[in-house]
Design a protein around this motif. Structure first.
Motif, PDB file in Angstrom:
ATOM      1  N   ILE A  41     -90.348  23.496 -55.332  1.00 56.89           N
ATOM      2  CA  ILE A  41     -89.519  24.708 -55.231  1.00 56.89           C
ATOM      3  C   ILE A  41     -90.230  25.851 -55.934  1.00 56.89           C
ATOM      4  O   ILE A  41     -90.380  26.952 -55.395  1.00 56.89           O
ATOM      5  CB  ILE A  41     -88.119  24.473 -55.843  1.00 56.89           C
ATOM      6  CG1 ILE A  41     -87.332  23.502 -54.958  1.00 56.89           C
ATOM      7  CG2 ILE A  41     -87.370  25.791 -55.980  1.00 56.89           C
ATOM      8  CD1 ILE A  41     -86.031  23.037 -55.564  1.00 56.89           C
ATOM      9  N   ASN A  44     -93.218  27.082 -53.933  1.00 58.09           N
ATOM     10  CA  ASN A  44     -92.840  27.817 -52.738  1.00 58.09           C
ATOM     11  C   ASN A  44     -92.294  29.190 -53.083  1.00 58.09           C
ATOM     12  O   ASN A  44     -92.597  30.165 -52.410  1.00 58.09           O
ATOM     13  CB  ASN A  44     -91.820  27.023 -51.921  1.00 58.09           C
ATOM     14  CG  ASN A  44     -92.510  26.076 -50.960  1.00 58.09           C
ATOM     15  OD1 ASN A  44     -93.430  26.487 -50.261  1.00 58.09           O
ATOM     16  ND2 ASN A  44     -92.095  24.824 -50.950  1.00 58.09           N
ATOM     17  N   VAL A 241     -85.482  19.962 -45.230  1.00 64.58           N
ATOM     18  CA  VAL A 241     -84.910  20.829 -46.271  1.00 64.58           C
ATOM     19  C   VAL A 241     -85.403  22.259 -46.091  1.00 64.58           C
ATOM     20  O   VAL A 241     -84.630  23.215 -46.159  1.00 64.58           O
ATOM     21  CB  VAL A 241     -85.282  20.298 -47.679  1.00 64.58           C
ATOM     22  CG1 VAL A 241     -84.937  21.315 -48.750  1.00 64.58           C
ATOM     23  CG2 VAL A 241     -84.571  18.981 -47.946  1.00 64.58           C
ATOM     24  N   ARG A 242     -86.696  22.385 -45.823  1.00 63.43           N
ATOM     25  CA  ARG A 242     -87.247  23.729 -45.655  1.00 63.43           C
ATOM     26  C   ARG A 242     -86.587  24.433 -44.464  1.00 63.43           C
ATOM     27  O   ARG A 242     -86.232  25.613 -44.543  1.00 63.43           O
ATOM     28  CB  ARG A 242     -88.759  23.645 -45.431  1.00 63.43           C
ATOM     29  CG  ARG A 242     -89.425  25.011 -45.439  1.00 63.43           C
ATOM     30  CD  ARG A 242     -90.905  24.894 -45.132  1.00 63.43           C
ATOM     31  NE  ARG A 242     -91.133  25.059 -43.706  1.00 63.43           N
ATOM     32  CZ  ARG A 242     -92.119  25.787 -43.191  1.00 63.43           C
ATOM     33  NH1 ARG A 242     -92.980  26.398 -43.988  1.00 63.43           N
ATOM     34  NH2 ARG A 242     -92.265  25.873 -41.892  1.00 63.43           N
ATOM     35  N   ASN A 243     -86.400  23.695 -43.361  1.00 61.37           N
ATOM     36  CA  ASN A 243     -85.811  24.309 -42.182  1.00 61.37           C
ATOM     37  C   ASN A 243     -84.368  24.707 -42.432  1.00 61.37           C
ATOM     38  O   ASN A 243     -83.905  25.746 -41.952  1.00 61.37           O
ATOM     39  CB  ASN A 243     -85.901  23.354 -40.987  1.00 61.37           C
ATOM     40  CG  ASN A 243     -87.358  23.164 -40.568  1.00 61.37           C
ATOM     41  OD1 ASN A 243     -88.209  23.997 -40.899  1.00 61.37           O
ATOM     42  ND2 ASN A 243     -87.638  22.070 -39.871  1.00 61.37           N
ATOM     43  N   ALA A 245     -83.172  25.602 -45.291  1.00 63.72           N
ATOM     44  CA  ALA A 245     -83.237  26.813 -46.111  1.00 63.72           C
ATOM     45  C   ALA A 245     -83.594  28.014 -45.244  1.00 63.72           C
ATOM     46  O   ALA A 245     -83.031  29.099 -45.391  1.00 63.72           O
ATOM     47  CB  ALA A 245     -84.260  26.649 -47.224  1.00 63.72           C
ATOM     48  N   ILE A 248     -80.782  29.635 -43.487  1.00 65.54           N
ATOM     49  CA  ILE A 248     -79.953  30.538 -44.276  1.00 65.54           C
ATOM     50  C   ILE A 248     -80.674  31.862 -44.512  1.00 65.54           C
ATOM     51  O   ILE A 248     -80.133  32.930 -44.296  1.00 65.54           O
ATOM     52  CB  ILE A 248     -79.582  29.885 -45.627  1.00 65.54           C
ATOM     53  CG1 ILE A 248     -78.848  28.555 -45.365  1.00 65.54           C
ATOM     54  CG2 ILE A 248     -78.716  30.815 -46.460  1.00 65.54           C
ATOM     55  CD1 ILE A 248     -78.736  27.681 -46.594  1.00 65.54           C
ATOM     56  N   ILE A 252     -87.914  32.549 -45.101  1.00 64.61           N
ATOM     57  CA  ILE A 252     -88.394  31.350 -45.787  1.00 64.61           C
ATOM     58  C   ILE A 252     -89.279  30.538 -44.852  1.00 64.61           C
ATOM     59  O   ILE A 252     -90.273  29.956 -45.233  1.00 64.61           O
ATOM     60  CB  ILE A 252     -87.215  30.495 -46.315  1.00 64.61           C
ATOM     61  CG1 ILE A 252     -86.648  31.159 -47.552  1.00 64.61           C
ATOM     62  CG2 ILE A 252     -87.664  29.069 -46.635  1.00 64.61           C
ATOM     63  CD1 ILE A 252     -85.530  30.399 -48.206  1.00 64.61           C
ATOM     64  N   THR A 256     -93.330  29.886 -46.504  1.00 71.27           N
ATOM     65  CA  THR A 256     -93.452  28.726 -47.390  1.00 71.27           C
ATOM     66  C   THR A 256     -94.499  27.768 -46.842  1.00 71.27           C
ATOM     67  O   THR A 256     -94.936  27.904 -45.712  1.00 71.27           O
ATOM     68  CB  THR A 256     -92.113  27.985 -47.509  1.00 71.27           C
ATOM     69  OG1 THR A 256     -91.576  27.842 -46.205  1.00 71.27           O
ATOM     70  CG2 THR A 256     -91.146  28.729 -48.399  1.00 71.27           C
TER      71      THR A 256
END
Ligand SMILES: Nc1ncnc2c1ncn2[C@@H]1O[C@H](COP(=O)(O)OP(=O)(O)O)[C@@H](O)[C@H]1O
Ligand SMILES: [Mg+2]
Lengths: 300, 235
Positions: A41, A44, A241-243, A245, A248, A252, A256
């Motif tokens: 985290i 990134n 998880v990245r997708n 995020a 939202i 991102i 990232t």
């Protein structure tokens, strides 16, 4: 020959103590995942901030009724402000053109007098930390109606990064201690369960370093397995998880790291961390155990 | 040459028990010594000082050329390689067979496997256990278990054998055989020190008998026996 014997003994220890070994692998994996997540985290967010900084152009909107000539004059005023690296004119026609596709038929009718946009400048700063002051100065110029402000996002991300770094460091520190405790306890249990053998080893003149090796190997194997498992888990949940995020907060997605970029470093760092924790944890507990002077050859 | 040398040695345990009081004695190379005395007299403490399981509180103590008052921790394993230790409870590893129990003592000091095979066979023959290499300790008698433990003590060719009540857990007839074996080992030049309170054995095999009572040497006497022949007798 000797080293093979010692490695074999190390693996035997793991099998003999398989419940305890499994428990310490689970705890270690959990600790490493949390630690790894905190690191990722932080990386990134740092990356994100630097990306935002990169294309952090400020858009300076001019008063609607300023004509082109007035606008150009205003541009030279902007250029005089310190901390301006570059600036470029962004005409109201350019602005409207951006929406050509969206507007479709209406586009034609909006040309010229119908153009709802005013002229603007895209400005790049030299030093982002002076962002606020520079924006204030630009706002003071006669004819500037507004300045787009992304400092908000940058500021929030910087705060988040600070938070992640501070909290992350504490989490990592505490987890490292917990992990050390767990692994040294596992080794202590192994040594306790094999104290009879250790006492015989001592009575026939085995050196402490010889006695130590199988236990260190045991802890290294536990550490390595845990590191690999943690890296595997992290890499497999990373993209989802990245997708999520990115769903939202849109940008991102582009700003990232991808799983391909983090995979190899994650595996290397996690497995070396596991190994290191194993080595340190086991050496601590073994040294403590072997240091006792009397009572080595138990119950005699 | 003196194998063991003690001068005014005392041992006080941390709880204040004075287990040995001002002991002085020498044991020469190749001697066969019984340590006798009532329970709690300090016999085991004496042996623990010799193997540096415990450190003497006062006095001078030298074993196999090592000064045990000054020896560094790292050197203790090398002191112990000069001695074979035999316990009353055999101390065999249950999951290992006879061969591995003996080979273990060589493996843990880093002997190559080929040398181990040769030497283990030799000592198992010496103690009369050839053919039982693959048995587990639970599959042989108490007397045989003590032979395994004796083989393990001998396998690294120690200068001395130190045995604390080696026959305490086995039948009298078998004890006799173990003693004969120890005498045989002694005849090859190995110093043998045995703690026991079995009077029959002491009477039969007693060559030098040191009596400890209440932490002090009560008597220290030498006797001839039919088992121990001097160099002169052999000719
Ligand atoms: N580790 C110890 N801590 C305190 N006292 C001990 C310890 N070991 C032995 N003792 C005491 O020292 C005395 C001598 O014990 P020990 O040498 O075992 O006698 P023996 O072997 O002749 O029966 C006894 O009073 C015993 O209780
Ligand atoms: Mg005793």
């Amino acid at each position: 020959m000797k080293i093979f014997y010692l490695i074999k003994e190390g693996f035997k220890n793991i099998w003999t103590n398989r419940m305890m070994s499994l428990a310490s692998v689970i705890v270690l994996v959990s600790c490493l995942i949390i630690t790894g997540a905190a690191f990722l985290i932080s990386f990134n967010v740092t990356h994100l901030i630097s990306k935002i900084g990169d294309d952090d152009q400020i858009t300076v909107y001019l008063d609607y009724d300023l004509n082109d000539l007035q606008s150009i004059k205003l541009g030279s005023q902007i250029s005089k402000i310190k901390n301006i690296e570059s600036y470029s004119f962004y005409s109201k026609e350019d602005a409207l053109k951006q929406y050509e596709q969206v507007l479709g038929n209406i586009y034609e009718s909006m040309q010229d007098d119908g153009n709802p946009f005013g002229n603007a400048y895209k400005v790049k700063l030299q030093d982002l930390s002076q962002y606020k002051n520079t924006v204030e100065e630009i706002k003071k110029i006669e004819g500037v109606s507004a300045v787009s402000d992304r400092s908000d996002i940058a500021g929030k991300l910087t705060k988040l990064n600070y938070f992640v770094t501070i909290v992350g460091s504490w989490v990592v520190l505490i987890l490292a201690l917990v992990t050390l405790f767990i692994i040294s306890n596992t080794i202590k249990m192994t040594m306790y369960s094999r104290r009879y053998e250790i006492s015989i080893m001592k009575s026939v003149g085995a050196t402490n370093s010889f006695i130590r090796v199988p236990f260190v190997i045991e802890a290294m194997v536990i550490g390595l397995i845990s590191g690999l498992a943690a890296a595997g888990v992290i890499c497999s949940v990373y993209m989802p998880v990245r997708n999520a995020a990115a769903g939202i907060i849109g940008f991102i997605g582009e700003s990232t790291f991808t799983v391909e970029q983090i995979m190899i470093p994650t595996f290397i760092v996690m497995s070396s961390a596991g190994l290191l924790i194993g080595i340190i944890g086991s050496i601590i507990s073994i040294t403590r155990y072997l240091k006792k002077e009397g009572g080595e050859i138990i119950g005699w | 040459m003196k194998m063991i040398y003690l001068e005014n040695v005392s041992k006080v345990y941390p709880n204040g028990t004075e287990a040995l009081k001002n002991i002085s004695l020498n044991i020469d190379n190749g001697e066969f010594v019984f340590i006798v005395g009532p329970s709690g007299a300090g016999k085991s403490t004496f042996l623990k000082l010799l193997i540096r399981e415990e450190k003497a509180s006062f006095g001078k103590i030298k074993v196999s050329g090592y000064d045990l008052m000054k020896i560094r921790r790292g050197k203790i394993p090398y002191l112990r390689r000069k001695m074979g230790i035999v316990f009353q409870d055999f101390r065999l590893i249950a999951k290992m067979n006879v061969y591995d129990n003996v080979a273990f003592a060589m493996r843990v000091i880093g002997t190559p496997e080929r040398a181990i095979r040769k030497r283990v066979k030799e000592v198992l023959e010496l103690v009369g256990l050839d053919g039982k290499e693959n048995r587990k300790p639970s599959e042989i008698s108490g007397g045989e278990q003590q032979r395994v433990s004796l083989a393990r003590a001998l396998v690294n060719k120690p200068d001395m054998i130190i045995a604390d009540e080696p026959t305490g857990n086995i039948d009298p007839e078998l004890s006799f055989d173990i003693m004969k074996l120890l005498v045989e080992i002694n005849q090859t030049g190995t110093t043998v020190i045995i703690v026991t309170h079995e009077h029959d054995l002491v009477k039969e095999f007693g060559r030098r008998i040191i009596t400890i009572e209440d932490g002090e040497i009560k008597s220290d006497e030498k006797y001839p026996t039919k088992y121990h022949r001097t160099e002169a007798d052999k000719k």
